[in-house]
Design an enzyme around this catalytic site. Structure first.
Site, PDB file in Angstrom:
ATOM      1  N   SER A 156      -1.635  -7.788  -8.689  1.00  0.00           N
ATOM      2  CA  SER A 156      -0.192  -7.839  -8.915  1.00  0.00           C
ATOM      3  C   SER A 156       0.256  -9.099  -9.652  1.00  0.00           C
ATOM      4  O   SER A 156       1.407  -9.187 -10.071  1.00  0.00           O
ATOM      5  CB  SER A 156       0.569  -7.731  -7.589  1.00  0.00           C
ATOM      6  N   LYS A 194       2.990 -14.517  -4.459  1.00  0.00           N
ATOM      7  CA  LYS A 194       4.014 -13.973  -5.343  1.00  0.00           C
ATOM      8  C   LYS A 194       4.867 -15.107  -5.930  1.00  0.00           C
ATOM      9  O   LYS A 194       4.878 -16.223  -5.419  1.00  0.00           O
ATOM     10  CB  LYS A 194       4.948 -13.022  -4.579  1.00  0.00           C
TER      11      LYS A 194
END
Length: 235
Positions: A156, A194
């Site tokens: 991701s 993230k």
């Protein structure tokens, strides 16, 4: 070392197997650990299986086997004397070799960074607090601060140059600015890597891959555990 939730689940399964001869259901485990969903139990079981504490038996529903318990749960007679692990050491000429002054100076400028397990760059996984090994890096690369490393699993963050199986170096801190790539702990259960964005009173955890959605949480649900400062890649 197990997380608190991993340890609680392992003990609950162990006690239920001793009492009833069968493992508890996912619903029973969820209620016992006061979790909101069974997905949290699934992640805990995977983590315990990866660490070699339990085994899932194939082709059988609710089939779990406890392979071992943490040392802290062993009887006193089974624990090492003095409560400490004493490794066997083979002594030889190598143990008497002294480093050259140049090598000693180089080693003194290295910092030993503990590798604390895996971090998900994708779907969040159970937070890991288990020290697996250490890596040595030049101290002047990072500046001051408490550092740790994590092995990346997932894709991701590929557009930020972070690939599956990379090792990220994290400076331990509990705050971050908008745009920083951080280790975020969600609901005290899940850890993920993230980019952090502050949106008013909310916190957004943003992937660097269009295949993944940005996840938005209230500030009380996300705790920053560190900021990305470097990356190691093996070829």
């Amino acid at each position: 070392m197990l997380t608190k939730k991993q340890n609680e689940l392992l003990r609950f399964i162990h006690e239920r197997l001793k009492e009833a001869g069968v493992p508890p259901s996912f619903d029973e485990m969820k209620d016992a650990l006061d979790l909101r969903s069974k997905s949290g139990i699934h992640r805990l079981i995977i983590a315990l299986e990866e660490r070699g504490f339990i085994r899932r038996l194939p082709n059988r529903a609710r089939a779990l086997e406890v392979l071992r318990m943490p040392e802290s749960a062993l009887p006193a007679s089974s624990a090492p004397r003095g409560g400490k692990f004493s490794p066997s050491v083979i002594e030889g000429n190598l143990g008497r070799v002294r480093p050259t002054p140049a090598l000693a100076a180089e080693l003194s400028q290295m910092v030993s960074i503990p590798v604390m397990g895996r971090i998900a760059a994708g779907t969040p996984i159970e937070a890991l607090q288990s020290r697996t090994t250490t890596i040595g890096m030049p101290a002047d690369m990072f500046g001051p601060g408490d550092l740790y490393a994590l092995e990346v699993r997932g894709d991701s963050m590929i557009e930020a140059g972070i690939l599956d199986e990379d090792t990220v170096i994290i400076r331990r801190q509990d705050h971050a600015d908008t745009g920083d790539i951080v280790v975020a702990l969600i609901d005290e259960e899940e850890a993920t890597l993230k980019r952090l964005r502050k949106r008013g009173a909310s916190i957004a955890l943003e992937a660097a891959n269009p295949a993944y959605e940005t996840r938005i949480f209230g500030p009380d649900r996300v705790r920053v555990q560190g900021k990305l400062v470097s990356l190691i890649r093996k070829y």
